[in-house]
Write an enzyme that holds these catalytic residues in place. Structure first.
Site, PDB file in Angstrom:
ATOM      1  N   LYS A  68      23.403 120.917  77.327  1.00  0.00           N
ATOM      2  CA  LYS A  68      23.706 121.271  76.431  1.00  0.00           C
ATOM      3  C   LYS A  68      23.207 120.932  74.901  1.00  0.00           C
ATOM      4  O   LYS A  68      23.620 121.438  73.731  1.00  0.00           O
ATOM      5  CB  LYS A  68      25.102 120.483  76.815  1.00  0.00           C
ATOM      6  CG  LYS A  68      25.118 119.472  77.213  1.00  0.00           C
ATOM      7  CD  LYS A  68      25.981 118.537  77.762  1.00  0.00           C
ATOM      8  CE  LYS A  68      25.921 117.517  77.896  1.00  0.00           C
ATOM      9  NZ  LYS A  68      27.181 117.178  79.483  1.00  0.00           N
ATOM     10  N   LYS A 139      17.535 106.662  63.828  1.00  0.00           N
ATOM     11  CA  LYS A 139      15.996 106.620  62.590  1.00  0.00           C
ATOM     12  C   LYS A 139      16.942 106.944  61.369  1.00  0.00           C
ATOM     13  O   LYS A 139      16.306 106.885  60.552  1.00  0.00           O
ATOM     14  CB  LYS A 139      15.449 108.304  63.854  1.00  0.00           C
ATOM     15  CG  LYS A 139      14.119 108.245  62.479  1.00  0.00           C
ATOM     16  CD  LYS A 139      13.645 109.429  63.021  1.00  0.00           C
ATOM     17  CE  LYS A 139      12.230 109.783  62.532  1.00  0.00           C
ATOM     18  NZ  LYS A 139      11.227 110.248  62.931  1.00  0.00           N
ATOM     19  N   ARG A 218      25.778  76.248  72.125  1.00  0.00           N
ATOM     20  CA  ARG A 218      25.609  75.184  70.629  1.00  0.00           C
ATOM     21  C   ARG A 218      24.546  74.658  70.312  1.00  0.00           C
ATOM     22  O   ARG A 218      23.959  74.843  69.040  1.00  0.00           O
ATOM     23  CB  ARG A 218      26.108  73.980  71.023  1.00  0.00           C
ATOM     24  CG  ARG A 218      27.870  74.296  71.848  1.00  0.00           C
ATOM     25  CD  ARG A 218      28.781  73.010  71.847  1.00  0.00           C
ATOM     26  NE  ARG A 218      28.419  73.009  73.242  1.00  0.00           N
ATOM     27  CZ  ARG A 218      28.582  71.422  73.108  1.00  0.00           C
ATOM     28  NH1 ARG A 218      29.315  70.549  72.827  1.00  0.00           N
ATOM     29  NH2 ARG A 218      28.150  71.399  74.879  1.00  0.00           N
ATOM     30  N   HIS A 281      19.437  66.024  85.074  1.00  0.00           N
ATOM     31  CA  HIS A 281      18.072  66.661  84.813  1.00  0.00           C
ATOM     32  C   HIS A 281      17.395  67.739  85.435  1.00  0.00           C
ATOM     33  O   HIS A 281      15.862  67.135  85.421  1.00  0.00           O
ATOM     34  CB  HIS A 281      16.715  65.802  84.155  1.00  0.00           C
ATOM     35  CG  HIS A 281      17.660  65.045  83.483  1.00  0.00           C
ATOM     36  ND1 HIS A 281      17.452  64.124  82.216  1.00  0.00           N
ATOM     37  CD2 HIS A 281      19.062  64.875  82.326  1.00  0.00           C
ATOM     38  CE1 HIS A 281      17.740  63.817  80.993  1.00  0.00           C
ATOM     39  NE2 HIS A 281      18.922  63.775  81.461  1.00  0.00           N
ATOM     40  N   ASP A 483      -2.593  56.695 100.838  1.00  0.00           N
ATOM     41  CA  ASP A 483      -2.055  56.134 100.174  1.00  0.00           C
ATOM     42  C   ASP A 483       0.004  56.016 100.182  1.00  0.00           C
ATOM     43  O   ASP A 483       0.306  55.453  99.657  1.00  0.00           O
ATOM     44  CB  ASP A 483      -1.946  55.633  98.619  1.00  0.00           C
ATOM     45  CG  ASP A 483      -2.518  57.146  97.804  1.00  0.00           C
ATOM     46  OD1 ASP A 483      -1.754  57.685  97.992  1.00  0.00           O
ATOM     47  OD2 ASP A 483      -2.867  57.061  96.534  1.00  0.00           O
TER      48      ASP A 483
END
Length: 529
Positions: A68, A139, A218, A281, A483
């Site tokens: 179209k 463009k 922030r 953390h 260990d």
């Protein structure tokens, strides 16, 4: 050219929200309206005079609307450089009318995919003419104004009011940049659908990574860094970005990162008994299951109350008043939950800086997907670590087989260990962590740190012995030397779960046998860097 007067506008939108009001305002300003299909009908129904695109091109819409606007009389009106004599001559010779404003948004490809439509319907919702027009107008933004977002209709009208029916170059640049982002994201969604859903590719030749800006944060991990939050385009799970923030300050970069770690871990207990995760953390510092949520919280907190200060709490059940009251006894940054009752909300309201995030549901811990990590000059991409083991997967490698309770403790510890930064060691007993060691350069030190945390917890609580006594120890990767096992023995563990596969497995197994420990291999590791 600084200002361009809007005399002729082409409106062709899939999302028709606000378009009638916009067109009415444009028409009152003397702007000629050109439109297509359903948009033209909506404008005519509102009593506006509209010229059909088919009247401009001399061709009817055809092929179910696939063709179209793909016509020189449209794209010439969008792409012509108005102050170029050759372009102007071509417009005169071919009777191409200038289009000063394009208002367009695209077929609902994302929505079609997300509601589970069939392949044929999805293909039909790939817009062709829309992106072509948008790119043409963008463009040629020196002369043409492009608007793709209904949220910008009011901004456009303000711009026209301030400039006597014209737009400035600065405005057109901004709208063109947004329009190119829109078409890029649209193509990205289509390429992802073809690659992942239609072609079942894990790693396509071209990987499109996209997102929609939720907002700037922030700062980043540190105050000198900038940060923002984006949500993926296309189908995606719901997480923190989709949560309802009931109260508290704006979330920071670190809040999101740590809260996501807590959410991913508590999702392991989706549809199970009450469970609480405490993270600091991005590492868990306490995890527990119990008969009630408040009991699970207090048990999780007892694992490492020092680290829990200023941490993140996530739960797998809607929050109740007693649990909320317990959480507010120490400083907590963020609480994540699939709901909260009135008593819980009231308890948290007394701590206005605490951020309460409510989710509709917890994510699926075993979902697929890709993880992307930037490195210098490249992207590292891998599938999510959604692997898991259960009782039938465990291989007993010691002379003594674990008891039923030791097996339960092993699997609980293993579940937590896969969410702890490597090298990871987790001691667990009776559905609770009792010592966690994370992120060390060697596994022995992680085991020692976990044992130290357990001793400190026992001293703080007045227990006669650390809860590592009689516990199970999980190592998310193999124990390369004996260990690490010796540290478990010293802490009082009676069972160990680890992947196995080390060159010195025999040596480690012999040490376990000598100490009377039971040990099982999973055959799967869970590094988390």
């Amino acid at each position: 050219m600084t200002q361009v007067a809007i005399k002729r506008a082409l409106l062709s939108v899939s999302d028709k929200s606000g378009v009638v009001e916009l067109a009415s305002r444009l028409a009152k300003g003397g702007v000629e309206l050109v439109s297509t299909g359903g948009t033209a009908r909506a404008l005519r129904d509102a009593g506006l005079q509209v010229r059909d695109v088919s009247d401009v091109t001399g061709f009817p819409e055809m092929m179910d609307g696939r063709v179209k606007t793909l016509h020189p009389l449209i794209h010439g009106g969008l792409l012509a450089v108005r102050d170029d004599p050759e372009h102007a001559a071509a417009m005169d010779a071919h009777e191409i009318g200038a289009i000063d404003l394009l208002v367009s948004n695209l077929y609902p490809f994302e929505e079609t995919v997300m509601r589970g439509a069939g392949r044929d319907e999805i293909i039909e919702n790939i817009d062709i003419g829309g992106p072509a027009m948008i790119r043409s107008a963008s463009k040629n933004h020196a002369f043409v104004t492009i608007v793709t977002d209904p949220e910008d209709y009011s901004v456009l009208l303000e711009e026209l009011a301030e400039n006597d029916g014209a737009t400035t170059l600065a405005f057109r640049k901004r709208m063109a940049a947004k329009a190119f982002s829109a078409t890029a994201a649209y193509d990205s969604m289509i390429s992802q659908w073809f690659a992942f859903a239609d072609q079942q590719r894990l790693f396509p030749e071209m990987l499109a990574v996209n997102g929609r800006l939720v907002g700037e944060l922030r700062y980043g991990e540190n105050p000198h860094q900038k940060a923002a939050l984006y949500t993926p385009l296309g189908p995606h799970i719901k997480g923190l970005a989709q949560a309802e923030q009931v109260q508290g300050k704006e979330l920071s970069y670190n809040n999101y990162n740590d809260a996501d770690a807590a959410l991913e871990l508590v999702a392991e207990f989706k549809d199970q008994g009450p469970a609480v995760v405490i993270v600091k953390h991005a590492n868990p510092c306490g995890v527990a299951q119990a008969e009630t949520l408040v009991e699970a919280y207090r048990t999780a907190l007892a694992c490492d109350a020092v680290s829990a200060f200023g941490g993140i709490v996530a739960v797998n059940r809607p929050l109740d008043g007693p649990t909320a009251e317990a959480i507010t006894e120490i400083f907590t940054e963020v609480v994540v939950a699939p709901g909260a009752d009135d008593a819980a909300r009231a308890a948290f309201a007394a701590k206005p800086n605490l951020r309460l995030l409510l989710l509709e549901d917890l994510p699926n811990a075993r979902r697929g997907g890709l993880q992307v990590k930037p490195i210098a000059g490249a992207l590292l991409v891998q599938s999510r670590d959604n692997g898991a083991v259960d009782l039938p997967d465990l291989k007993v490698v010691t002379k003594r087989a674990p008891t039923e309770q030791e097996l339960a403790d092993c699997l609980f510890a293993w579940t937590i260990a896969r969410h702890v930064k490597s090298n990871a060691i987790v001691f667990a007993k009776d559905n609770a962590t009792v010592g966690i060691g994370a992120g060390q350069m060697n596994r022995r030190d992680s085991a020692r740190i976990a044992a130290i945390r357990a001793r400190e917890a026992a001293e703080a609580a007045g227990w006669p012995a650390p809860r590592t006594v009689g516990s199970a120890m999980a190592s998310e990767a193999f124990l390369p030397f004996a260990d690490g096992l010796e540290a478990a023995i010293e802490a009082g563990a009676t069972a160990v779960i680890q992947p196995g596969g080390a060159m010195r497995d025999d040596e480690v197994i012999a040490a376990a046998d000598a100490a009377g420990l039971a040990m099982v291999f999973t055959g799967m590791r869970h590094f988390r860097h």
